[in-house]
Design a protein around this motif. Sequence first.
Motif, PDB file in Angstrom:
ATOM      1  N   ASP A  24      45.824 112.029 101.319  1.00 43.53           N
ATOM      2  CA  ASP A  24      47.038 112.853 101.405  1.00 43.53           C
ATOM      3  C   ASP A  24      48.214 112.036 101.931  1.00 43.53           C
ATOM      4  O   ASP A  24      49.370 112.330 101.627  1.00 43.53           O
ATOM      5  N   LEU A  25      47.901 111.044 102.761  1.00 46.07           N
ATOM      6  CA  LEU A  25      48.954 110.229 103.372  1.00 46.07           C
ATOM      7  C   LEU A  25      48.419 108.816 103.583  1.00 46.07           C
ATOM      8  O   LEU A  25      47.234 108.644 103.883  1.00 46.07           O
ATOM      9  N   VAL A  26      49.298 107.829 103.424  1.00 46.78           N
ATOM     10  CA  VAL A  26      48.938 106.431 103.685  1.00 46.78           C
ATOM     11  C   VAL A  26      49.880 105.900 104.767  1.00 46.78           C
ATOM     12  O   VAL A  26      51.090 106.107 104.686  1.00 46.78           O
ATOM     13  N   THR A  27      49.329 105.230 105.791  1.00 46.37           N
ATOM     14  CA  THR A  27      50.186 104.461 106.709  1.00 46.37           C
ATOM     15  C   THR A  27      50.033 103.006 106.299  1.00 46.37           C
ATOM     16  O   THR A  27      48.927 102.519 106.145  1.00 46.37           O
ATOM     17  N   MET A  28      51.162 102.333 106.107  1.00 48.10           N
ATOM     18  CA  MET A  28      51.135 101.002 105.473  1.00 48.10           C
ATOM     19  C   MET A  28      51.860  99.951 106.315  1.00 48.10           C
ATOM     20  O   MET A  28      53.054 100.077 106.570  1.00 48.10           O
ATOM     21  N   ASP A  29      51.128  98.923 106.713  1.00 45.50           N
ATOM     22  CA  ASP A  29      51.728  97.742 107.341  1.00 45.50           C
ATOM     23  C   ASP A  29      52.488  96.969 106.248  1.00 45.50           C
ATOM     24  O   ASP A  29      52.278  97.210 105.053  1.00 45.50           O
ATOM     25  N   ILE A  30      53.357  96.059 106.631  1.00 46.57           N
ATOM     26  CA  ILE A  30      54.065  95.268 105.612  1.00 46.57           C
ATOM     27  C   ILE A  30      53.520  93.844 105.524  1.00 46.57           C
ATOM     28  O   ILE A  30      53.122  93.378 104.456  1.00 46.57           O
ATOM     29  N   THR A  31      53.486  93.138 106.663  1.00 47.07           N
ATOM     30  CA  THR A  31      53.055  91.736 106.618  1.00 47.07           C
ATOM     31  C   THR A  31      51.535  91.670 106.621  1.00 47.07           C
ATOM     32  O   THR A  31      50.900  91.897 107.648  1.00 47.07           O
ATOM     33  N   MET A  32      50.967  91.393 105.472  1.00 44.66           N
ATOM     34  CA  MET A  32      49.504  91.300 105.342  1.00 44.66           C
ATOM     35  C   MET A  32      49.183  90.159 104.389  1.00 44.66           C
ATOM     36  O   MET A  32      49.999  89.821 103.530  1.00 44.66           O
ATOM     37  N   PRO A  33      47.990  89.549 104.523  1.00 47.63           N
ATOM     38  CA  PRO A  33      47.609  88.501 103.569  1.00 47.63           C
ATOM     39  C   PRO A  33      47.435  89.098 102.173  1.00 47.63           C
ATOM     40  O   PRO A  33      47.105  90.278 102.041  1.00 47.63           O
ATOM     41  N   GLY A  34      47.664  88.315 101.153  1.00 47.22           N
ATOM     42  CA  GLY A  34      47.537  88.821  99.781  1.00 47.22           C
ATOM     43  C   GLY A  34      48.710  89.732  99.457  1.00 47.22           C
ATOM     44  O   GLY A  34      49.858  89.396  99.724  1.00 47.22           O
ATOM     45  N   LEU A  35      48.391  90.889  98.896  1.00 47.52           N
ATOM     46  CA  LEU A  35      49.452  91.835  98.500  1.00 47.52           C
ATOM     47  C   LEU A  35      50.080  92.453  99.747  1.00 47.52           C
ATOM     48  O   LEU A  35      49.389  93.084 100.549  1.00 47.52           O
ATOM     49  N   ASP A  36      51.401  92.269  99.936  1.00 49.82           N
ATOM     50  CA  ASP A  36      52.052  92.810 101.134  1.00 49.82           C
ATOM     51  C   ASP A  36      52.274  94.317 100.988  1.00 49.82           C
ATOM     52  O   ASP A  36      52.070  94.900  99.918  1.00 49.82           O
ATOM     53  N   GLY A  37      52.722  94.931 102.092  1.00 48.81           N
ATOM     54  CA  GLY A  37      52.819  96.392 102.133  1.00 48.81           C
ATOM     55  C   GLY A  37      53.855  96.978 101.192  1.00 48.81           C
ATOM     56  O   GLY A  37      53.638  98.050 100.626  1.00 48.81           O
ATOM     57  N   ILE A  38      54.988  96.305 100.999  1.00 50.24           N
ATOM     58  CA  ILE A  38      56.016  96.835 100.086  1.00 50.24           C
ATOM     59  C   ILE A  38      55.491  96.794  98.646  1.00 50.24           C
ATOM     60  O   ILE A  38      55.651  97.757  97.886  1.00 50.24           O
ATOM     61  N   SER A  39      54.832  95.696  98.286  1.00 49.76           N
ATOM     62  CA  SER A  39      54.275  95.601  96.926  1.00 49.76           C
ATOM     63  C   SER A  39      53.181  96.645  96.735  1.00 49.76           C
ATOM     64  O   SER A  39      53.083  97.259  95.660  1.00 49.76           O
TER      65      SER A  39
END
Lengths: 164, 122
Positions: free
Chosen positions: B46-61
């Motif tokens: 129902d909801l996702v909490t998403m970090d941005i700086t992550m290895p591989g695919l980043d949070g905005i992508s």
Amino acid sequence: MALREDLAPELAEACLVGAGQALTGLGVPLLAQVPEAIPSIEYLVMVGVAGEASGSVVVAMAEGSALRLACALLQRPPEDLDEELVCSGLGEVGNIVAGHVATALHEAGIQADIGVPSVVQGEHLAVHVPSRVLHSHQWDTAIGRLAIGIGLARELAVPHPGHR
Amino acid sequence: MKIMVVDDAAFIRMMMRRALEAEGHQVLEAPDGEEAVEAYRLHRPDLVTMDITMPGLDGISALKEIRRLDPQARVMMVSAMGQQAMVLEALQAGALDFVVKPVEAERLVAAVAKAEAKMGAV
């Protein structure tokens, strides 16, 4: 023609103030800024910065401080923590501190992104950021002495960062 | 609600899981953007909490990819990268909200409640 220039001292100071505020926000209030270095750095958290400014943001501490910091963040006693969890917690501290530095840069009109943190463990670790002046502060905090360093230079010929 | 927590830091996932489960939510975890997209496809939280700086695919992508899969997807960014340009990019890509780390349990629960209220209002 120079490709990069040192960060202006007042901007470096603004970045360090932002980094210190990040620690306060993490529930680690800064008791006093102190001139003395940490006798033996045993944990280093390093976060790369890229974009219109580049280099590294570093958080350094002794092992005792690292364990107390991890316990405080996770709200667990030390016997409940393993090495992976401690490093994960310290990495997140680096992420948040570097995020505040990136925000301070942004407020000065400099666009920069941060990378994924690395945590280094050892004894008597030393910090060098090649071709960058390292600006640092040490604070006494409730969990022990912490140092934050920024070794950043302003890139003079780099386009606006497009990816994180 | 079924909430997916996306963050590369195990410590953050654990802290957020503890806070959200205490409020009665069901929590899934993903350690990076790629796993988040795949988990979203499988579980449709129902909801996702998403970090941005992550290895591989980043949070905005990952946000963009998830919104491509499901234009109604509800994604709340939770990141240390709080500069205005980043917040705007996330909101323009369809993020429901943007919470700047450090985020303590009370603020997280309040942000999730706000997101839940927004979802109910649609």
